[in-house]
Design an enzyme around this catalytic site. Structure first.
Site, PDB file in Angstrom:
ATOM      1  N   ARG A 236      59.385  85.636  29.548  1.00 14.41           N
ATOM      2  CA  ARG A 236      58.802  85.477  29.245  1.00 14.41           C
ATOM      3  C   ARG A 236      59.586  83.768  28.674  1.00 14.41           C
ATOM      4  O   ARG A 236      60.267  83.723  28.211  1.00 14.41           O
ATOM      5  CB  ARG A 236      57.810  85.761  27.941  1.00 14.41           C
ATOM      6  N   ASP A 260      64.055  82.467  34.912  1.00 17.59           N
ATOM      7  CA  ASP A 260      62.909  82.293  35.751  1.00 17.59           C
ATOM      8  C   ASP A 260      61.335  82.398  35.444  1.00 17.59           C
ATOM      9  O   ASP A 260      59.954  82.103  35.476  1.00 17.59           O
ATOM     10  CB  ASP A 260      62.858  84.268  36.169  1.00 17.59           C
ATOM     11  N   GLU A 265      55.722  77.028  31.330  1.00 19.06           N
ATOM     12  CA  GLU A 265      55.285  77.097  33.366  1.00 19.06           C
ATOM     13  C   GLU A 265      54.033  76.837  33.570  1.00 19.06           C
ATOM     14  O   GLU A 265      53.414  76.659  34.573  1.00 19.06           O
ATOM     15  CB  GLU A 265      55.914  78.507  33.593  1.00 19.06           C
ATOM     16  N   HIS A 296      58.926  82.132  38.193  1.00 22.52           N
ATOM     17  CA  HIS A 296      58.760  83.178  38.022  1.00 22.52           C
ATOM     18  C   HIS A 296      58.614  84.185  39.445  1.00 22.52           C
ATOM     19  O   HIS A 296      57.176  85.004  39.810  1.00 22.52           O
ATOM     20  CB  HIS A 296      57.004  83.058  37.212  1.00 22.52           C
TER      21      HIS A 296
HETATM   22  P1  NAD Z   1      59.255  96.879  27.665  1.00 22.14           P
HETATM   23  O1  NAD Z   1      57.217  96.949  26.938  1.00 22.14           O
HETATM   24  O2  NAD Z   1      58.895  98.223  29.364  1.00 22.14           O
HETATM   25  O3  NAD Z   1      59.877  96.963  27.366  1.00 22.14           O
HETATM   26  C1  NAD Z   1      60.052  96.182  26.685  1.00 22.14           C
HETATM   27  C2  NAD Z   1      60.947  95.743  25.720  1.00 22.14           C
HETATM   28  O4  NAD Z   1      61.570  94.653  24.363  1.00 22.14           O
HETATM   29  C3  NAD Z   1      60.628  97.513  24.518  1.00 22.14           C
HETATM   30  O5  NAD Z   1      62.311  98.455  25.234  1.00 22.14           O
HETATM   31  C4  NAD Z   1      60.365  97.457  23.263  1.00 22.14           C
HETATM   32  O6  NAD Z   1      60.465  98.206  22.631  1.00 22.14           O
HETATM   33  C5  NAD Z   1      61.254  95.351  23.709  1.00 22.14           C
HETATM   34  N1  NAD Z   1      60.901  95.545  21.838  1.00 22.14           N
HETATM   35  C6  NAD Z   1      60.080  94.824  21.487  1.00 22.14           C
HETATM   36  N2  NAD Z   1      60.169  93.735  20.176  1.00 22.14           N
HETATM   37  C7  NAD Z   1      61.571  93.825  20.270  1.00 22.14           C
HETATM   38  C8  NAD Z   1      62.537  92.802  19.528  1.00 22.14           C
HETATM   39  N3  NAD Z   1      62.097  92.354  18.623  1.00 22.14           N
HETATM   40  N4  NAD Z   1      63.492  92.381  20.355  1.00 22.14           N
HETATM   41  C9  NAD Z   1      64.607  93.223  21.166  1.00 22.14           C
HETATM   42  N5  NAD Z   1      63.736  93.876  22.103  1.00 22.14           N
HETATM   43  C10 NAD Z   1      62.040  94.337  21.639  1.00 22.14           C
HETATM   44  O7  NAD Z   1      58.489  96.355  28.679  1.00 22.14           O
HETATM   45  P2  NAD Z   1      59.362  95.390  30.682  1.00 22.14           P
HETATM   46  O8  NAD Z   1      58.394  96.264  31.426  1.00 22.14           O
HETATM   47  O9  NAD Z   1      60.476  96.243  30.678  1.00 22.14           O
HETATM   48  O10 NAD Z   1      59.368  93.451  30.490  1.00 22.14           O
HETATM   49  C11 NAD Z   1      60.031  93.260  30.427  1.00 22.14           C
HETATM   50  C12 NAD Z   1      59.727  91.065  29.601  1.00 22.14           C
HETATM   51  O11 NAD Z   1      59.734  91.045  31.574  1.00 22.14           O
HETATM   52  C13 NAD Z   1      58.166  91.080  29.499  1.00 22.14           C
HETATM   53  O12 NAD Z   1      58.450  89.668  28.226  1.00 22.14           O
HETATM   54  C14 NAD Z   1      57.387  90.775  30.373  1.00 22.14           C
HETATM   55  O13 NAD Z   1      56.114  89.764  30.762  1.00 22.14           O
HETATM   56  C15 NAD Z   1      58.598  90.213  31.849  1.00 22.14           C
HETATM   57  N6  NAD Z   1      57.874  90.515  32.834  1.00 22.14           N
HETATM   58  C16 NAD Z   1      59.058  89.150  34.032  1.00 22.14           C
HETATM   59  C17 NAD Z   1      58.167  89.597  35.434  1.00 22.14           C
HETATM   60  C18 NAD Z   1      58.684  88.365  36.118  1.00 22.14           C
HETATM   61  O14 NAD Z   1      58.646  87.890  36.819  1.00 22.14           O
HETATM   62  N7  NAD Z   1      59.842  87.065  35.690  1.00 22.14           N
HETATM   63  C19 NAD Z   1      57.569  90.855  35.690  1.00 22.14           C
HETATM   64  C20 NAD Z   1      56.886  91.139  35.020  1.00 22.14           C
HETATM   65  C21 NAD Z   1      57.658  91.145  33.325  1.00 22.14           C
END
Ligand code: NAD
Length: 330
Positions: A236, A260, A265, A296
């Site tokens: 994000r 990304d 954005e 993205h």
């Molecule tokens: P997820 O919930 O599976 O994993 C997130 C992890 O972050 C968890 O393990 C959590 O414990 C950890 N976390 C929470 N707070 C934290 C902190 N302060 N410090 C370190 N770690 C922390 O989520 P995901 O599905 O792996 O998604 C991860 C990110 O990717 C999200 O921000 C999501 O919005 C983004 N995303 C981006 C795209 C894209 O196209 N670029 C697509 C999907 C998701």
């Protein structure tokens, strides 16, 4: 069962048709989003699916769907901020979403950008295109991935998939996540945030955007990183202080960035905008040969599109048939 699918894109057609044939259900695809103007199209259908960023509008949409006997809306997205959950709830409408469609897609884009930066491709391109300079230069010597330490911040679905790819490439992988997951032990060494920032050659961000992760990469964090390190943000935009990042890149505090997502954005990613409407921070970053920006699209693979369609449709069938799914919101 008859399902109406709003907000369809041409790329979804073949996956939708294949699903309908496989499951024996009927799906009508319409490109329009679901809102006050289009809700009547759902009359006579058993289930509703949509993918849209625009709001579903006033509570009337939920009330009307309920009056047509519809019990659910299946979102083909992870995000559900376009839905009024209270209005849905009040009308007995279950919302489902596709929280996980392909962590590997996003992981691969992050690794691709890191490899592009690590191999100095943007810098070589600039020299060739702008100076007709086809020489190598000592400053542009690369380092193979198995010699590098990769630091993952947020070791969830996408961070975990990223760790596995780097591990397979032979890198040392370290990670910071406040929640310990024993399944990741095979791929990473857990450590603290400070160590990830200080020791990593590639810092890869994969946490959600929460109040406590906003600007987790700020001027201080960037100063802790190695001057030779790359920052990868596939998560994000708000996790990174964009102005601090631009300054760190200009001052040579880090070696480059793969992005990304950007904090601002939503006003231009996903759109074709007039030249005057392109924000300055994007222009500044995109002009840097040691930066890659993608709009993205890390999620945008055939697997993701298929899973978004199939998971949302499967959940629709489940809910309409009175069942439960772990993809229900709330
Ligand atoms: P997820 O919930 O599976 O994993 C997130 C992890 O972050 C968890 O393990 C959590 O414990 C950890 N976390 C929470 N707070 C934290 C902190 N302060 N410090 C370190 N770690 C922390 O989520 P995901 O599905 O792996 O998604 C991860 C990110 O990717 C999200 O921000 C999501 O919005 C983004 N995303 C981006 C795209 C894209 O196209 N670029 C697509 C999907 C998701």
């Amino acid at each position: 069962m008859k399902i109406i699918m709003f907000g369809t894109k041409p790329i979804e057609k073949s996956y939708t048709e294949a699903w309908a044939q496989k499951t024996g259900n009927e799906v009508k695809m319409v490109p329009d989003p679901l809102n006050d103007d289009t809700v009547e199209m759902a009359k006579g259908f058993d289930g509703v699916v949509t993918q849209q960023t625009a709001s579903l509008g006033s509570g009337d949409v939920y009330q009307k769907l309920a009056s047509y006997g519809i019990k659910q809306i299946g979102l083909r997205t992870a995000g559900y901020d376009m839905v009024d959950l209270d209005a849905a709830n009040a009308n007995g409408i279950t919302i489902t979403r596709v929280a996980i469609y392909s962590p590997r897609a996003i992981a691969e884009m992050g690794v691709t950008q890191a490899m592009y930066l690590n191999s100095k491709i943007g810098l070589f391109n600039q020299r060739m295109k702008e100076d007709n300079d086809f020489r190598w230069a000592d400053a542009l010597v690369s380092n193979e991935i198995y010699n590098l330490t990769v630091g993952i911040i947020g070791l969830g679905h996408i961070g975990g998939a990223t760790a596995q790819i780097y591990k397979a490439l032979g890198a040392k992988v370290i990670a910071y996540d406040p929640y310990y997951d024993p399944e990741q032990e095979a791929f990473v060494d857990y450590t603290d945030l400070e160590t990830v920032l200080k020791e990593s050659d590639i810092v890869s961000l994969h946490t959600p955007l929460f109040p406590n992760t906003k600007n987790i990469i700020n001027a201080d964090a960037l100063k802790k990183m190695k001057k030779t390190a790359y920052l990868i943000n596939m998560a994000r935009g708000g996790l990174v202080d964009t102005q601090a990042l631009i300054k760190a890149l200009q001052d040579g505090e880090i070696a480059g960035a793969g992005l990304d997502t950007l904090a601002d954005e939503t006003t231009y990613f996903g759109k074709k905008v007039a030249a005057d409407d392109v924000p300055e921070d994007f222009k500044t970053l995109a002009a840097m040969p040691n930066v890659v920006v993608t709009p993205h699209v890390a999620f945008f693979t055939k697997t993701s599109v298929r899973n978004m369609v199939e998971i949302a449709l499967n959940d629709t069938v489940t809910i309409v048939n009175g069942g439960k799914t772990r993809n229900a919101v709330r």
